[in-house]
Design a protein around this motif. Structure first.
Motif, short mmCIF file in Angstrom:
data_model
loop_
_atom_site.label_atom_id
_atom_site.label_comp_id
_atom_site.label_asym_id
_atom_site.label_seq_id
_atom_site.Cartn_x
_atom_site.Cartn_y
_atom_site.Cartn_z
N LEU A 1 0.83 -1.22 0.00
CA LEU A 1 0.00 0.00 0.00
C LEU A 1 0.86 1.26 0.00
O LEU A 1 0.34 2.37 0.02
CB LEU A 1 -0.90 0.02 1.24
CG LEU A 1 -1.89 -1.14 1.38
CD1 LEU A 1 -2.61 -1.06 2.72
CD2 LEU A 1 -2.91 -1.12 0.24
N LEU B 1 -1.59 -5.07 2.52
CA LEU B 1 -2.89 -5.69 2.72
C LEU B 1 -2.75 -7.12 2.22
O LEU B 1 -2.21 -7.34 1.13
CB LEU B 1 -3.91 -4.93 1.87
CG LEU B 1 -5.38 -5.23 2.04
CD1 LEU B 1 -5.81 -5.01 3.49
CD2 LEU B 1 -6.19 -4.33 1.12
N SER C 1 -9.20 -2.76 0.00
CA SER C 1 -8.72 -1.77 -0.95
C SER C 1 -9.44 -2.00 -2.28
O SER C 1 -9.67 -3.15 -2.68
CB SER C 1 -7.22 -1.98 -1.11
OG SER C 1 -6.61 -0.86 -1.64
N ASP D 1 -9.86 -0.90 -6.52
CA ASP D 1 -9.24 -0.28 -7.70
C ASP D 1 -10.27 0.66 -8.33
O ASP D 1 -11.36 0.22 -8.74
CB ASP D 1 -8.83 -1.39 -8.67
CG ASP D 1 -8.12 -0.85 -9.89
OD1 ASP D 1 -8.52 0.23 -10.40
OD2 ASP D 1 -7.16 -1.50 -10.35
#
Ligand SMILES: Cc1cc2nc3c(=O)[nH]c(=O)nc-3n(C[C@H](O)[C@H](O)[C@H](O)COP(=O)(O)O)c2cc1C
Length: 308
Positions: free
Chosen positions: A69, A75, A201, A203
């Motif tokens: 990250l 992550l 997370s 995209d």
């Protein structure tokens, strides 16, 4: 213990055992091969914790499983891929000198009892029970969030071994000190804090979650202040050695965890960028600190912050 370590006295006591220095490998990082453990031992590591092992082999999740990250944080959702108890006990069967804690993961007392029976004759230091992996269903944190299950599992492991047992706690829906207390009352000798924190997370181009499992665990620099807080609170309230973990990347971080109350400190994510040599670099830094502060033993700093 080699002469060098005696000179600078980095040795620490962890329940009934002594480590030559407080550095440990965190579970899940380089943790399934005896040849890697030997390499780490020659890099002056204090002790190794293996990848979490289950009764049966687990394949884990498809890629992507680990995402950097930036800023030293990661992550991951690897999905506890591991070779299972039989293959892993063969892997460790020739271990003579390396101080190893086997990390155990499972969903019932029966599974934990099978694993300890399979491993207990090996030349190992003890066990770390993973009750805190935040992204595998019916294992890890899903068990750790249920005090009754924690009580039963720790009691079962206790009944099957005389070796030290650490319980690895994380930040879930139960207060970390309460969870540690349940584990200690059930027979745990040591608490390891903390595991990764449940995180995600996305995209923004594909608009999809990046990890194949969607949810994963946050590790590295970002979680260090949370690890420090948990170690501080647990060691202040419970009479049990605590192993700190989360976001360590230098000897200074190890010292900070020890001042917070940790008797030993695990190192994980940073190995991805710095490799096994980091253990030698960290112990060299610790030796210089011990000299500068004129300590007889590094153990003198454990929990000093509790005074203030
Ligand atoms: C790729 C990866 C795999 C991990 N696998 C395990 C595991 O099998 N069992 C476990 O208890 N913790 C596992 N962890 C958590 C680490 O042991 C450690 O608690 C966490 O990463 C925080 O330490 P760090 O910031 O130094 O990485 C894993 C972490 C990473 C990054």
């Amino acid at each position: 213990m080699d002469i060098d370590d005696k000179n600078y006295n980095l040795s620490v006591k962890l329940d009934k055992t002594h480590l030559r220095n407080p550095t440990m490998l965190a579970s899940g990082i380089l943790g399934i091969s005896q040849s890697i453990f030997e390499r780490l031992y020659h890099e002056n590591i204090g002790a190794v914790v293996t990848k979490s092992i289950s009764v049966k082999p687990m394949k884990g999740y498809p890629n992507p499983t680990v995402i950097p990250l930036g800023g030293g944080s990661y992550l991951n959702a690897v999905g506890l891929s591991n070779p299972g108890v039989n293959a892993f006990s063969r892997e460790l069967s020739h271990n003579k000198i390396i101080p190893i804690f086997i990390s155990l993961v499972g969903s019932s007392e029966k599974e934990f009892s099978k694993m300890v029976k399979g491993f207990d004759a090996l030349n190992i230091l003890g066990y770390e029970i993973n009750l805190s992996c935040p992204h595998v269903s019916k294992m890890g944190m899903e068990v750790g969030d249920d005090p009754e299950a924690v009580n039963k599992i720790v009691k079962t492991v206790r009944m099957n071994t005389n070796k030290p047992i650490s319980v690895k706690v994380g930040v879930g829906s139960i207060d970390v000190v309460e969870l540690a207390r349940v584990a200690v009352d059930a027979g745990a000798d040591i608490i390891t804090a903390i595991n990764t924190l449940r995180a995600m997370s996305i995209d923004i181009e594909t608009m999809m979650p990046i990890l194949s499992n969607r949810i994963g665990g946050l590790s590295g620099n970002a979680i260090k202040p949370i690890g420090i807080r948990c170690v501080y609170e647990i060691s202040k309230k419970l009479e049990v050695p605590v192993i700190g973990c989360g976001g360590v990347s230098s000897w200074k971080d190890v010292v900070e965890y020890m001042i917070a109350g940790a008797s030993a400190v695990q190192i994980g994510s940073v190995l991805g960028s710095r490799g096994p040599r980091i253990f030698n670099q960290i112990t060299t830094g610790l030796k210089k600190y011990v000299e500068k502060k004129q300590l007889k033993n590094i153990g003198e700093i454990i929990g000093i912050s509790h005074k203030y």
